[in-house]
Motif scaffolding. Structure first.
Motif, PDB file in Angstrom:
ATOM      1  N   ALA A  35       9.350  -2.778  16.214  1.00  0.00           N
ATOM      2  CA  ALA A  35       8.201  -2.157  16.887  1.00  0.00           C
ATOM      3  C   ALA A  35       7.001  -2.065  15.944  1.00  0.00           C
ATOM      4  O   ALA A  35       5.854  -2.062  16.377  1.00  0.00           O
ATOM      5  CB  ALA A  35       8.577  -0.770  17.385  1.00  0.00           C
ATOM      6  N   GLY A  36       7.283  -1.965  14.658  1.00  0.00           N
ATOM      7  CA  GLY A  36       6.194  -1.897  13.679  1.00  0.00           C
ATOM      8  C   GLY A  36       5.435  -0.596  13.699  1.00  0.00           C
ATOM      9  O   GLY A  36       4.293  -0.523  13.241  1.00  0.00           O
ATOM     10  N   ILE A  37       6.041   0.466  14.230  1.00  0.00           N
ATOM     11  CA  ILE A  37       5.330   1.745  14.252  1.00  0.00           C
ATOM     12  C   ILE A  37       5.523   2.477  12.917  1.00  0.00           C
ATOM     13  O   ILE A  37       6.457   2.181  12.181  1.00  0.00           O
ATOM     14  CB  ILE A  37       5.747   2.639  15.449  1.00  0.00           C
ATOM     15  CG1 ILE A  37       7.190   3.101  15.327  1.00  0.00           C
ATOM     16  CG2 ILE A  37       5.550   1.909  16.766  1.00  0.00           C
ATOM     17  CD1 ILE A  37       7.632   4.004  16.475  1.00  0.00           C
ATOM     18  N   GLU A  38       4.626   3.402  12.653  1.00  0.00           N
ATOM     19  CA  GLU A  38       4.681   4.115  11.363  1.00  0.00           C
ATOM     20  C   GLU A  38       5.879   5.064  11.322  1.00  0.00           C
ATOM     21  O   GLU A  38       6.072   5.880  12.225  1.00  0.00           O
ATOM     22  CB  GLU A  38       3.379   4.897  11.140  1.00  0.00           C
ATOM     23  CG  GLU A  38       3.380   5.616   9.813  1.00  0.00           C
ATOM     24  CD  GLU A  38       2.054   6.322   9.508  1.00  0.00           C
ATOM     25  OE1 GLU A  38       1.012   5.952  10.095  1.00  0.00           O
ATOM     26  OE2 GLU A  38       2.088   7.246   8.681  1.00  0.00           O
ATOM     27  N   VAL A  39       6.662   4.935  10.272  1.00  0.00           N
ATOM     28  CA  VAL A  39       7.867   5.756  10.134  1.00  0.00           C
ATOM     29  C   VAL A  39       7.626   6.809   9.051  1.00  0.00           C
ATOM     30  O   VAL A  39       7.309   6.463   7.910  1.00  0.00           O
ATOM     31  CB  VAL A  39       9.079   4.865   9.758  1.00  0.00           C
ATOM     32  CG1 VAL A  39      10.311   5.715   9.498  1.00  0.00           C
ATOM     33  CG2 VAL A  39       9.357   3.850  10.861  1.00  0.00           C
TER      34      VAL A  39
ATOM     35  N   LEU B 188      17.891   6.920  21.142  1.00  0.00           N
ATOM     36  CA  LEU B 188      17.457   6.433  22.464  1.00  0.00           C
ATOM     37  C   LEU B 188      16.017   6.853  22.757  1.00  0.00           C
ATOM     38  O   LEU B 188      15.368   6.307  23.635  1.00  0.00           O
ATOM     39  CB  LEU B 188      18.359   7.009  23.571  1.00  0.00           C
ATOM     40  CG  LEU B 188      19.818   6.578  23.569  1.00  0.00           C
ATOM     41  CD1 LEU B 188      20.604   7.366  24.598  1.00  0.00           C
ATOM     42  CD2 LEU B 188      19.940   5.087  23.843  1.00  0.00           C
ATOM     43  N   HIS B 189      15.555   7.840  21.997  1.00  0.00           N
ATOM     44  CA  HIS B 189      14.220   8.397  22.273  1.00  0.00           C
ATOM     45  C   HIS B 189      13.119   7.659  21.499  1.00  0.00           C
ATOM     46  O   HIS B 189      12.301   8.289  20.851  1.00  0.00           O
ATOM     47  CB  HIS B 189      14.177   9.887  21.918  1.00  0.00           C
ATOM     48  CG  HIS B 189      15.163  10.721  22.662  1.00  0.00           C
ATOM     49  ND1 HIS B 189      15.456  12.017  22.329  1.00  0.00           N
ATOM     50  CD2 HIS B 189      15.926  10.445  23.755  1.00  0.00           C
ATOM     51  CE1 HIS B 189      16.369  12.505  23.167  1.00  0.00           C
ATOM     52  NE2 HIS B 189      16.672  11.561  24.033  1.00  0.00           N
ATOM     53  N   ILE B 190      13.154   6.355  21.566  1.00  0.00           N
ATOM     54  CA  ILE B 190      12.142   5.588  20.830  1.00  0.00           C
ATOM     55  C   ILE B 190      11.288   4.807  21.819  1.00  0.00           C
ATOM     56  O   ILE B 190      11.826   4.143  22.712  1.00  0.00           O
ATOM     57  CB  ILE B 190      12.812   4.609  19.837  1.00  0.00           C
ATOM     58  CG1 ILE B 190      13.534   5.396  18.739  1.00  0.00           C
ATOM     59  CG2 ILE B 190      11.781   3.659  19.215  1.00  0.00           C
ATOM     60  CD1 ILE B 190      14.313   4.533  17.776  1.00  0.00           C
ATOM     61  N   SER B 191       9.990   4.911  21.644  1.00  0.00           N
ATOM     62  CA  SER B 191       9.092   4.077  22.422  1.00  0.00           C
ATOM     63  C   SER B 191       8.277   3.236  21.449  1.00  0.00           C
ATOM     64  O   SER B 191       7.590   3.783  20.584  1.00  0.00           O
ATOM     65  CB  SER B 191       8.150   4.933  23.272  1.00  0.00           C
ATOM     66  OG  SER B 191       7.109   4.106  23.758  1.00  0.00           O
ATOM     67  N   PRO B 192       8.341   1.923  21.589  1.00  0.00           N
ATOM     68  CA  PRO B 192       7.571   1.062  20.677  1.00  0.00           C
ATOM     69  C   PRO B 192       6.070   1.219  20.872  1.00  0.00           C
ATOM     70  O   PRO B 192       5.272   0.744  20.074  1.00  0.00           O
ATOM     71  CB  PRO B 192       8.025  -0.360  21.055  1.00  0.00           C
ATOM     72  CG  PRO B 192       8.642  -0.242  22.397  1.00  0.00           C
ATOM     73  CD  PRO B 192       9.097   1.163  22.579  1.00  0.00           C
ATOM     74  N   LYS B 193       5.705   1.928  21.944  1.00  0.00           N
ATOM     75  CA  LYS B 193       4.259   2.090  22.230  1.00  0.00           C
ATOM     76  C   LYS B 193       3.624   3.200  21.397  1.00  0.00           C
ATOM     77  O   LYS B 193       2.414   3.326  21.349  1.00  0.00           O
ATOM     78  CB  LYS B 193       4.071   2.376  23.713  1.00  0.00           C
ATOM     79  CG  LYS B 193       4.601   1.231  24.575  1.00  0.00           C
ATOM     80  CD  LYS B 193       4.168   1.335  25.999  1.00  0.00           C
ATOM     81  CE  LYS B 193       4.457   0.033  26.716  1.00  0.00           C
ATOM     82  NZ  LYS B 193       5.497   0.154  27.745  1.00  0.00           N
ATOM     83  N   ALA B 194       4.459   4.040  20.755  1.00  0.00           N
ATOM     84  CA  ALA B 194       3.920   5.165  19.970  1.00  0.00           C
ATOM     85  C   ALA B 194       3.243   4.644  18.705  1.00  0.00           C
ATOM     86  O   ALA B 194       3.449   3.501  18.290  1.00  0.00           O
ATOM     87  CB  ALA B 194       5.058   6.109  19.602  1.00  0.00           C
ATOM     88  N   ASP B 195       2.427   5.519  18.105  1.00  0.00           N
ATOM     89  CA  ASP B 195       1.801   5.151  16.825  1.00  0.00           C
ATOM     90  C   ASP B 195       2.759   5.364  15.669  1.00  0.00           C
ATOM     91  O   ASP B 195       2.682   4.681  14.660  1.00  0.00           O
ATOM     92  CB  ASP B 195       0.558   6.018  16.584  1.00  0.00           C
ATOM     93  CG  ASP B 195      -0.510   5.767  17.623  1.00  0.00           C
ATOM     94  OD1 ASP B 195      -0.925   4.603  17.763  1.00  0.00           O
ATOM     95  OD2 ASP B 195      -0.907   6.718  18.320  1.00  0.00           O
ATOM     96  N   GLY B 196       3.622   6.353  15.817  1.00  0.00           N
ATOM     97  CA  GLY B 196       4.516   6.656  14.706  1.00  0.00           C
ATOM     98  C   GLY B 196       5.720   7.450  15.162  1.00  0.00           C
ATOM     99  O   GLY B 196       5.850   7.789  16.347  1.00  0.00           O
ATOM    100  N   ILE B 197       6.581   7.738  14.212  1.00  0.00           N
ATOM    101  CA  ILE B 197       7.779   8.519  14.525  1.00  0.00           C
ATOM    102  C   ILE B 197       8.126   9.426  13.349  1.00  0.00           C
ATOM    103  O   ILE B 197       8.011   9.018  12.178  1.00  0.00           O
ATOM    104  CB  ILE B 197       8.976   7.576  14.855  1.00  0.00           C
ATOM    105  CG1 ILE B 197      10.234   8.383  15.227  1.00  0.00           C
ATOM    106  CG2 ILE B 197       9.301   6.634  13.690  1.00  0.00           C
ATOM    107  CD1 ILE B 197      11.360   7.525  15.827  1.00  0.00           C
ATOM    108  N   LEU B 198       8.502  10.676  13.653  1.00  0.00           N
ATOM    109  CA  LEU B 198       9.091  11.523  12.616  1.00  0.00           C
ATOM    110  C   LEU B 198      10.539  11.051  12.509  1.00  0.00           C
ATOM    111  O   LEU B 198      11.330  11.245  13.439  1.00  0.00           O
ATOM    112  CB  LEU B 198       9.030  13.001  13.006  1.00  0.00           C
ATOM    113  CG  LEU B 198       7.653  13.618  13.226  1.00  0.00           C
ATOM    114  CD1 LEU B 198       7.781  15.134  13.432  1.00  0.00           C
ATOM    115  CD2 LEU B 198       6.708  13.336  12.061  1.00  0.00           C
TER     116      LEU B 198
END
Ligand code: 1GP
Length: 248
Positions: free
Chosen positions: A121-125, A84-94
């Protein structure tokens, strides 16, 4: 998948330089505090801003990430407690797999829910082997994940776990004593894990001053994460950055 942010981390490591991540807990940081924080980051620059926590009760994660992104060029990376703690606005995610635990929900379960959201979201994973270490207090991370942390005085378990994480293809190992830990992870444990690891090693939890930061770097941390200490005393950031810069 892993991209620019990870590339930077690897590049810094390959130049034998150290990095700093400042953790921002959305429950403890209002949107109105962002300008002050960003001002602070201009003088004492972390490499990464992490946003998240094991339990988030506020509902401004998206707004906080967007505001941070609008006001700074530093990469804003999610440090989620669950899908639930995902924001598509971020640059990336651990993309944390809790490899110190034996709870399938945090090894792969939440990830299945998160995968399509992240893809869209296309953010860096950044696949990260996440290891909780018992540093003297019961932490939210341990409770919420329903896992047993690695005992403080068992570096050999930490070494084997980190090695397994690397062999499974994790891009980084994050050893965490948990937010507000009584004491940081033992330097012996950090040292032994580092000796057996090729990928970047992140150390967090209970780092409260420049000396603790320096010790963690010296023992082998490529990146340290500081949350609580800077939350309580913004001036500490300078001391911690100085510790980092003494290596760089
Ligand atoms: C917690 O490692 C982070 O997950 C940071 O810990 O808040 O104790 O700095 P502190």
């Amino acid at each position: 998948m892993a991209g620019e942010i990870y590339h930077q981390i690897i590049e810094t490591k390959s130049r034998r330089k150290k990095s700093l991540a400042i953790l921002i807990d959305p429950d403890k940081t209002g949107i109105n505090e962002v300008p002050k924080l960003v001002e602070l980051f201009q003088e004492n620059k972390p490499e990464i801003i992490l946003v998240g926590g094991s339990l988030i009760t506020s509902n401004h994660l998206d707004e906080l990430v967007a505001e941070l992104k609008a006001k700074t060029h530093l990469p804003v990376v999610l440090f989620p407690g669950n899908s639930l703690h995902i924001s598509p606005k971020a640059d990336g995610i651990l993309f944390l797999s809790l490899i110190s635990g034996r709870n399938p929900e945090f090894l792969i379960g939440q990830h299945v829910n998160a995968a399509p959201i992240l893809k869209k979201a296309g953010i860096e994973v950044i696949p990260t082997g996440y290891m909780l270490i018992d540093c003297g207090v019961a932490t939210t991370a341990n409770y919420m994940s329903n896992t047993t942390p690695i005992p403080f005085h068992k570096p050999e378990i930490a070494v084997c776990t980190a090695m397994a994480g690397e062999m499974l293809g994790m891009r980084m190992i994050y050893m965490d004593g948990g937010s507000g830990a009584d004491k940081p992870i033992s330097l012996e444990m950090v040292k032994k894990v580092k000796e057996n690891l090729g990928i970047p090693l992140i150390i967090g939890g209970g780092i409260r001053n420049g000396t603790m930061a320096k010790n963690a770097y010296e023992a082998g941390a490529d990146m340290i994460v500081v949350g609580t200490a800077v939350e309580k005393n913004r001036d500490l950031l300078q001391e911690i950055c100085e510790a980092k810069n003494s290596f760089n």
